[in-house]
Design a protein around this motif. Sequence first.
Motif: not given
Lengths: 330, 326
Positions: A141-143, A235, A237-238, A241-242, B198-199, B227, B229
Motif C-alpha cells: 500500500p502506498g497512498v 481509494e 493505491a499500491g 493495484g488500486l 512506495r510504488f 499512483s 497502476p
Amino acid sequence: MRVGIVGAGTMGTVHTGSHHEAGHQVAAIYDLRPEAAAANAARVGAAVAPTFEALLSDPTIDLIDICLPTPLHRAFVEKAARAGKHVLCEKPLAPTLEDARAMIDICREAGVQFYVAHVLRFFPEYERARNLVLAGKVGEPGVIRTTRGGIFPTGWDDWYADYSRSGTLTLDMIIHDFDWLRWTFGEVERVYAKSLSTRTTERLDYALVTLRFASGAIAHVEGTWSHSGFRYGFEVAGSKGLIDFDSAKIQPVVVQKRAAEAGVTGVAVPESPLRESPYTTEIRHFGRCIEHGEIPIVTAYDAYKAVEISLAALESARTGRPVTLAKEAF
Amino acid sequence: MRIAILSLAHFHGYSYAAAVAKHPAAELALIWDEDAARGGAAAQQFGCAFEPDLDRTLAAHIDAVIITSANVHHKEIAVKAARAGKHILCEKPIATTLADAQAMVAAARAAGVQFMTAFPCRYAPPVLRVKQALEQGAIGEILAIKGTNHGRMPGGWFADPGMAGGGAVMDHTVHVADLIRWFLGKEFTSVYAEVANRFHDIRVDDCGMLTMELEGGAFATLDPSWSRPAAYPTWGDVTMEIVGTKGTISLDAFSQNLSLYNNDDRVAAWVPYGSDMDEGLVNDFIAAAAANARPPITGEDGLRAMEVALMAYESARTGAPVIRGA
Ligand SMILES: NC(=O)c1ccc[n+]([C@@H]2O[C@H](COP(=O)([O-])OP(=O)(O)OC[C@H]3O[C@@H](n4cnc5c(N)ncnc54)[C@H](O)[C@@H]3O)[C@@H](O)[C@H]2O)c1
C-alpha cells in the motif's frame, strides 16, 4: 441477552432496532426525553426506564448500551461498570485520552466487558477492501484516500454544533476512517491536519488530515460537514493495484417520485440495501462476544487509539505543526 | 508568426506542435532536438525543417519558441532564446530551482520578450467553468480546497533526479498549485508535505501529500502521486473539491470519458471525448507573442507553482511546515 439502552436520539434509535433484529431483548430504554424513549420502546416492546439508575438496578439486564452525546460517555460507562453490567458505548469513546483510559480501566476493574461501536469494521465494503489489501491485491500500500460526510448534523440540543461537546467532525466522524485505516494499515506514526473548525464560527466544518504510517504508507482523510446529503468512500493505491469505492456511485435502487405539483421536481432517493444492516451485524457480534466468547473484531483499546489519532489531528490543526504519536501501548 | 519547437523530450511538445500547425496565423517553422532521431522524425511528421544546432535554430528567422525539453534544460534554453529575442512558451515545471526560474524571468524581461508558462489545465472547459462560477460568486469565498493530480509513473528522464529535479512531487504539484493560485488570486504562505517512494523501484519520489495555507487563511491539500497502476482505465486525474462560504464545487477535469471494454485489450479503458486544452494554451501564446503583450500565464506564475514543489521537498526533509519567505 437483555439490554438496557440509554439514549433515544439518532443512534439510540438505530441500536434499538439492531438489538431487536439481533435477537437481543431490549428490556428498557432511558432518555432525558421520556417521549423519545417511549417511541423507541414501543417499537420493540421495551419498558421506559424513569431513571438511569432504574436500568442499573434491574438485575435481568446484562448489557447497557450508551448512545449519548460524547461528553456524557465516561460518567455513564463508569456507573454501568460499577453496577456490574457489560457496556457498549458509541464512538468516539471519549473527548480526552484521560477519560478514555479511565473508562477502560474501570471496566477492567469491575470485570465487565466493554465494547465501542466502531461500526465501519462491519460495513462489508470496508471489510472486503481490507481483505483485498491483506491478500496483497494492491501490492505494497502506498497512498490511501478516504472521504466522509455531507450535511452539518443536527442532534439533541444542537450539541454537534457546540465543538466543546462534539469535538468537531475530526473527533466525531472521521474517527471511523482513522479506526479503519489503523485496522487495515497498522499503527500511525505522524499526523498533520487543517480544519475549518479552527477558523470559522459558521455552521460549517471541513478537515483534511494526512497520516503517515509506521509502514511508510501515507493516508489522506477528508471529513466534511459543509456539503449536502451524505457520502463516503475510499481509494487504496499500491505498488500492484488500486481499489476504489464511492458510495455516491453505488445506487442499486433509485426510487424517484414524480412531483404532484407543477414546478416542484421529484426527489430521487438512492438506496443500497443489504440483507442485514452493518449496525445489526456489529451488535450481533458484540452479543456473541459477551455470551459465547467470540473474539472481538474491535476492542476498547482500538477505540482509544482512534481517539488518539483524532486528538492529534485537532492539535496539529490548532498548532500548525505535525504531531508524532506515542509509540508505547498500554 | 514563425515558431520553433525546442526539444521533444516532453511528449506535450507533439501536441503543442499540432496546435501551432493548426493555427491560421502561425507556422511551425523549425524543430530543434538534442536527440536528432526524435527531432528528425517529428519534423517529418509535422512537415517542417529539423535543425540539430540550438544556436543556429535561435539565429533562424523565427519569432517564438516552445520549450519542451527535460526540466533541467529549460533554463539554459530559455535564457538563450530570450537573448535571441524570441517569445517563449515553456513547459511546466518552469525549472527545478528558484534561481533558474528567476534567471529565466529576468532574461525575458531584459530582452523585452514575452514569457508564458504552459499550464494547459487552465484551458480545460470544466476548469474554465469552475473559474467562471467562482467569479460569479457561486460559492462565496473559498475556505478550503482538496486537490489531486494522480498519474502513472512516466519513466524515462522523469524518473531521473538529475534531469527532472524531483519525482512525482516535482512533476504533479504545479498544475493544481497553479489552479489554486488562479482561483483564489492569493499566494501560498506555507507548505507541509509527506514525500515517499512506495510504488516503483526508481531514484525519485513517486508519491506524496502536500498541505498548504494561503494568504487570508484558506487551506488546501494536494495528492501528486504517480499512483495509478498500469491496469487503471486512464492515465490519471486532476480533481478539486472546493469548499466556500456559500457552497461547494467538485471538479473532475478529465472525467468526460467513455468506458471501453475490448477483448483484445487486457484492461478496461476510459476513452476521453472532452475538448482539447492545448490548443487554447497555444492560441493565447501566439496572440500574446503577436501583440507583444503580457500573456495570461506568466513566468512568475510558473515560478510560484514550482516554489510549492520545492517547499514540499524542504518540508519533507525537515519534518516541519515551510513558511514562504521565512
Ligand atoms: N456509529 C455511528 O455511525 C454514529 C453516528 C452518529 C452518532 N454517533 C455517536 O453516537 C452518540 C450519540 O449521537 P446521536 O446522533 O444519537 O445524538 P442525538 O443528539 O441524536 O441523541 C442524543 C440523545 O441523548 C439524550 N440525552 C442527552 N443527555 C442525556 C442525559 N443526561 N441522560 C439521558 N439522555 C440524554 C437526548 O435526549 C437525545 O435523545 C455520539 O457519541 C455520536 O458521536 C455514532
